[in-house]
Design a protein around this motif. Sequence first.
Motif, PDB file in Angstrom:
ATOM      1  N   ALA A   1       0.750  -1.208   0.078  1.00 21.63           N
ATOM      2  CA  ALA A   1      -0.034   0.115   0.182  1.00 21.63           C
ATOM      3  C   ALA A   1       0.934   1.296  -0.121  1.00 21.63           C
ATOM      4  O   ALA A   1       0.634   2.300  -0.633  1.00 21.63           O
ATOM      5  CB  ALA A   1      -0.843  -0.029   1.193  1.00 21.63           C
ATOM      6  N   ASP A   2       2.140   1.311   0.717  1.00 23.83           N
ATOM      7  CA  ASP A   2       2.866   2.458   0.680  1.00 23.83           C
ATOM      8  C   ASP A   2       3.259   2.605  -0.779  1.00 23.83           C
ATOM      9  O   ASP A   2       3.444   3.821  -1.003  1.00 23.83           O
ATOM     10  CB  ASP A   2       4.127   1.934   1.613  1.00 23.83           C
ATOM     11  N   ALA A   3       3.706   1.653  -1.341  1.00 23.29           N
ATOM     12  CA  ALA A   3       4.203   1.756  -2.833  1.00 23.29           C
ATOM     13  C   ALA A   3       3.312   2.245  -3.629  1.00 23.29           C
ATOM     14  O   ALA A   3       3.443   3.147  -4.662  1.00 23.29           O
ATOM     15  CB  ALA A   3       5.029   0.234  -3.108  1.00 23.29           C
ATOM     16  N   VAL A   4       2.113   1.637  -3.545  1.00 26.16           N
ATOM     17  CA  VAL A   4       0.937   1.803  -4.883  1.00 26.16           C
ATOM     18  C   VAL A   4       0.312   3.138  -4.377  1.00 26.16           C
ATOM     19  O   VAL A   4       0.263   3.939  -5.617  1.00 26.16           O
ATOM     20  CB  VAL A   4       0.288   0.541  -4.812  1.00 26.16           C
ATOM     21  N   ILE A   5      -0.114   3.371  -3.310  1.00 32.38           N
ATOM     22  CA  ILE A   5      -0.948   4.507  -3.041  1.00 32.38           C
ATOM     23  C   ILE A   5      -0.090   5.809  -2.890  1.00 32.38           C
ATOM     24  O   ILE A   5      -0.468   6.884  -3.442  1.00 32.38           O
ATOM     25  CB  ILE A   5      -2.002   4.206  -1.958  1.00 32.38           C
ATOM     26  N   ARG A   6       0.960   5.597  -2.065  1.00 30.40           N
ATOM     27  CA  ARG A   6       1.893   6.999  -1.594  1.00 30.40           C
ATOM     28  C   ARG A   6       3.229   7.149  -2.492  1.00 30.40           C
ATOM     29  O   ARG A   6       3.958   8.029  -1.897  1.00 30.40           O
ATOM     30  CB  ARG A   6       1.997   6.945  -0.140  1.00 30.40           C
ATOM     31  N   ARG A   7       3.703   6.158  -3.359  1.00 30.47           N
ATOM     32  CA  ARG A   7       4.787   6.247  -3.994  1.00 30.47           C
ATOM     33  C   ARG A   7       4.540   6.367  -5.493  1.00 30.47           C
ATOM     34  O   ARG A   7       5.461   6.145  -6.308  1.00 30.47           O
ATOM     35  CB  ARG A   7       5.816   5.286  -3.824  1.00 30.47           C
ATOM     36  N   SER A   8       3.294   6.140  -6.002  1.00 26.26           N
ATOM     37  CA  SER A   8       2.903   6.045  -7.457  1.00 26.26           C
ATOM     38  C   SER A   8       1.628   6.933  -7.694  1.00 26.26           C
ATOM     39  O   SER A   8       0.973   7.323  -6.598  1.00 26.26           O
ATOM     40  CB  SER A   8       2.854   4.689  -7.960  1.00 26.26           C
ATOM     41  N   ARG A   9       1.294   7.091  -8.703  1.00 23.29           N
ATOM     42  CA  ARG A   9      -0.002   7.911  -9.124  1.00 23.29           C
ATOM     43  C   ARG A   9      -1.328   7.035  -9.810  1.00 23.29           C
ATOM     44  O   ARG A   9      -2.216   7.376 -10.116  1.00 23.29           O
ATOM     45  CB  ARG A   9       0.188   9.043 -10.038  1.00 23.29           C
ATOM     46  N   PHE A  10      -1.024   5.476  -9.402  1.00 24.44           N
ATOM     47  CA  PHE A  10      -1.937   4.784  -9.960  1.00 24.44           C
ATOM     48  C   PHE A  10      -3.316   4.838  -9.398  1.00 24.44           C
ATOM     49  O   PHE A  10      -4.245   5.222 -10.115  1.00 24.44           O
ATOM     50  CB  PHE A  10      -1.597   3.285  -9.778  1.00 24.44           C
ATOM     51  N   ALA A  11      -3.392   5.045  -8.047  1.00 25.15           N
ATOM     52  CA  ALA A  11      -4.688   5.352  -7.437  1.00 25.15           C
ATOM     53  C   ALA A  11      -5.316   6.622  -7.624  1.00 25.15           C
ATOM     54  O   ALA A  11      -6.468   6.617  -7.703  1.00 25.15           O
ATOM     55  CB  ALA A  11      -4.450   4.931  -5.823  1.00 25.15           C
ATOM     56  N   GLU A  12      -4.594   7.684  -7.474  1.00 24.25           N
ATOM     57  CA  GLU A  12      -4.936   8.838  -7.893  1.00 24.25           C
ATOM     58  C   GLU A  12      -5.573   9.144  -9.353  1.00 24.25           C
ATOM     59  O   GLU A  12      -6.469   9.812  -9.621  1.00 24.25           O
ATOM     60  CB  GLU A  12      -4.004  10.065  -7.675  1.00 24.25           C
ATOM     61  N   ARG A  13      -4.777   8.496 -10.221  1.00 19.93           N
ATOM     62  CA  ARG A  13      -5.459   8.424 -11.702  1.00 19.93           C
ATOM     63  C   ARG A  13      -6.739   7.449 -11.937  1.00 19.93           C
ATOM     64  O   ARG A  13      -7.321   7.274 -13.070  1.00 19.93           O
ATOM     65  CB  ARG A  13      -4.494   8.142 -12.497  1.00 19.93           C
ATOM     66  N   GLY A  14      -7.147   6.931 -10.752  1.00 15.01           N
ATOM     67  CA  GLY A  14      -8.429   5.956 -10.784  1.00 15.01           C
ATOM     68  C   GLY A  14      -8.174   4.684 -11.611  1.00 15.01           C
ATOM     69  O   GLY A  14      -8.954   4.238 -12.115  1.00 15.01           O
ATOM     70  N   GLU A  15      -6.990   4.125 -11.655  1.00 17.81           N
ATOM     71  CA  GLU A  15      -6.428   3.124 -12.308  1.00 17.81           C
ATOM     72  C   GLU A  15      -6.770   1.714 -11.588  1.00 17.81           C
ATOM     73  O   GLU A  15      -6.105   0.675 -11.880  1.00 17.81           O
ATOM     74  CB  GLU A  15      -5.254   3.309 -13.089  1.00 17.81           C
ATOM     75  N   LEU A  16      -7.086   1.701 -10.311  1.00 13.63           N
ATOM     76  CA  LEU A  16      -7.044   0.830  -9.341  1.00 13.63           C
ATOM     77  C   LEU A  16      -8.368   0.332  -8.841  1.00 13.63           C
ATOM     78  O   LEU A  16      -8.723   0.326  -7.801  1.00 13.63           O
ATOM     79  CB  LEU A  16      -6.335   0.971  -8.224  1.00 13.63           C
ATOM     80  N   ASP A  17      -9.445   0.794  -9.640  1.00 15.89           N
ATOM     81  CA  ASP A  17     -10.846   0.330  -9.268  1.00 15.89           C
ATOM     82  C   ASP A  17     -10.891  -1.120  -8.851  1.00 15.89           C
ATOM     83  O   ASP A  17     -10.336  -1.965  -9.377  1.00 15.89           O
ATOM     84  CB  ASP A  17     -11.653   1.001 -10.442  1.00 15.89           C
ATOM     85  N   ALA A  18     -12.226  -1.595  -8.365  1.00 14.44           N
ATOM     86  CA  ALA A  18     -12.240  -2.847  -8.024  1.00 14.44           C
ATOM     87  C   ALA A  18     -12.033  -3.755  -8.996  1.00 14.44           C
ATOM     88  O   ALA A  18     -11.558  -4.931  -8.744  1.00 14.44           O
ATOM     89  CB  ALA A  18     -13.727  -3.077  -7.311  1.00 14.44           C
ATOM     90  N   ARG A  19     -12.317  -3.524 -10.193  1.00 18.10           N
ATOM     91  CA  ARG A  19     -12.256  -4.336 -11.391  1.00 18.10           C
ATOM     92  C   ARG A  19     -10.810  -4.542 -11.860  1.00 18.10           C
ATOM     93  O   ARG A  19     -10.830  -5.093 -12.840  1.00 18.10           O
ATOM     94  CB  ARG A  19     -13.518  -4.254 -12.145  1.00 18.10           C
ATOM     95  N   ALA A  20     -10.085  -3.532 -11.475  1.00 20.29           N
ATOM     96  CA  ALA A  20      -8.868  -3.362 -12.239  1.00 20.29           C
ATOM     97  C   ALA A  20      -7.777  -4.269 -11.453  1.00 20.29           C
ATOM     98  O   ALA A  20      -6.824  -3.994 -11.180  1.00 20.29           O
ATOM     99  CB  ALA A  20      -8.516  -2.103 -12.243  1.00 20.29           C
ATOM    100  N   SER A  21      -8.329  -5.445 -11.201  1.00 24.45           N
ATOM    101  CA  SER A  21      -7.292  -6.410 -10.534  1.00 24.45           C
ATOM    102  C   SER A  21      -6.144  -6.810 -11.255  1.00 24.45           C
ATOM    103  O   SER A  21      -4.982  -6.851 -10.947  1.00 24.45           O
ATOM    104  CB  SER A  21      -8.139  -7.685  -9.887  1.00 24.45           C
ATOM    105  N   GLY A  22      -6.124  -6.764 -12.684  1.00 29.78           N
ATOM    106  CA  GLY A  22      -4.986  -7.003 -13.322  1.00 29.78           C
ATOM    107  C   GLY A  22      -3.566  -6.230 -13.102  1.00 29.78           C
ATOM    108  O   GLY A  22      -2.687  -7.013 -12.626  1.00 29.78           O
ATOM    109  N   LEU A  23      -3.899  -5.074 -12.920  1.00 33.47           N
ATOM    110  CA  LEU A  23      -2.628  -4.001 -12.660  1.00 33.47           C
ATOM    111  C   LEU A  23      -2.403  -4.369 -11.112  1.00 33.47           C
ATOM    112  O   LEU A  23      -0.975  -4.278 -10.952  1.00 33.47           O
ATOM    113  CB  LEU A  23      -3.357  -2.586 -12.959  1.00 33.47           C
TER     114      LEU A  23
END
Length: 516
Positions: free
Chosen positions: A448-470
């Motif tokens: 969670a540190d790496a994905v939410i606060r060390r990248s922009r994937f979450a901020e750009r809406g790319e980690l929705d519930a169905r975006a399990s692949g990423l």
Amino acid sequence: MKRATVADLAAEPFDILVVGGGIYGMMAAREAALHGLRVALVERADFGGATSHNSLKVMHGGIRYVQHLDFGRLRASVRERAFWQAAAPDLVRPMDFIIPLFGYGVRGPGAFAAAAALYTAASIGLRGPGYGGTGVVSARTARARLGELAPTGLTGGGVWRDGQIEDINQLHMRVLRSAIDAGAMASNHVEAVTLVRDGDAVTGARLRDMITGAEGTVRAGVTLCCSGAATPQLAATVIPGAERRFPGFARAMNLVIDRPAETLAKGIVSRSRSDAVVDRGGRMFFLTPWQGRTIIGTHEAPAPDRVARDPEDIGPFLEEIAEAAPALDLAERDILWVHQGLIPAEVDDGPDKVRRMTRGALIDHAEADAVRGLICVVGVKYTTARLIAERAITRARRQLDREAVDPSVSYRTPLPVTGSMATEKVSDAALETRMREAFEGEMAVTLADAVIRRSRFAERGELDARASGLKDRLARAAAKIQAWDDHRATQERDKLEQALAEAAPMNGDRPDTFRQ
């Protein structure tokens, strides 16, 4: 940046122990280290991961303090906003604001023009480049700029500029790196379980590593507690009744909505009563552009729980927005992200249940309780974190019997430039590179540190519930870099899901917006 272990921190005494790694704690560690003090910083979760991460992303220059007739705080805010822009000009930039004006009394153009003139005069020499233009525009211009948000009956628009934080996570990493480069030692996911008192002095804290379970005691001449809503209880571990010296707390909430960003921030008038000395109507909510989307905030509510977990928690805010700006036609489906944290406030059972504090608390317990070695800070404003850190460390130096120094050193010192957290490419190699930078260079400990606060994937809406692949690909890259076994990798993946669900409690059925 290297994460210090509990054993590292317990090895020898520090001048300053900072408990709490939000923006106030990180700035305090930076302030102390820049002045040659030996500093340790501990944070029980991730650096900047709570209220600091969840702010409206605005550096306020204090124009609202004209309404409170508080020109001292106005000038301090303007000066500190200029610090942030000078220290990180690529991350903090001027942004235009506009609010509707009504009639010809205290809510009208004449009153705002007078306030703008006072603001301009009070901030001469402090504003920094790009922050002019405070004043009034015509009703026609205001309607054009406000667009569908223009209310009926407006007679003009009030305009000014404030700063916007382009990437708050990267800004936090720069502050942290500045402290570490100056000599501070730092650890995230390390909790100060209790403070340690010896006679009439606090001498440090008992620590527990939340990842490994390791425990130890860190010794320090002064412990500076900057742990937000946890500060009163932590102080009470060594000073019975100390919690009564602190304000209450309320939950502040900002909503990231799935609407395209515009080039300026727009104010809408809510039904919540304003707390200003000069009452110009209801409290303002602002729609501000951010990461290609829009943030609306800030709404305050009593906070029995730190996290708003379901639509019922968010419903009152949506109702106020619907009443203030029906043209938005905002619904639960439009909410991508819920940014929330605890702020100092007066909370009661009256019609206005929450009244935000306009001043924080800086309590030197040597003076307040005759207990040396403990200073507590509860901040109310992101913008002035450096200034409050300066004041706290000045008091700490007195307790340590150190010579006075020029406190403006930290104001003149820019923040170091770090690499971008954005990753436009989503190949496996690119994802692994970003995860490696997060874990090896930016003190990420969890997925969670790496994905939410060390990248922009979450901020750009790319980690929705169905975006399990990423999410799976990111988890695999992290597991490879950190050498996690299958059990640990599964735990980290589950904790990431939980963190995302708490940040977007209503979006479990949103379509996948990420296209691979």
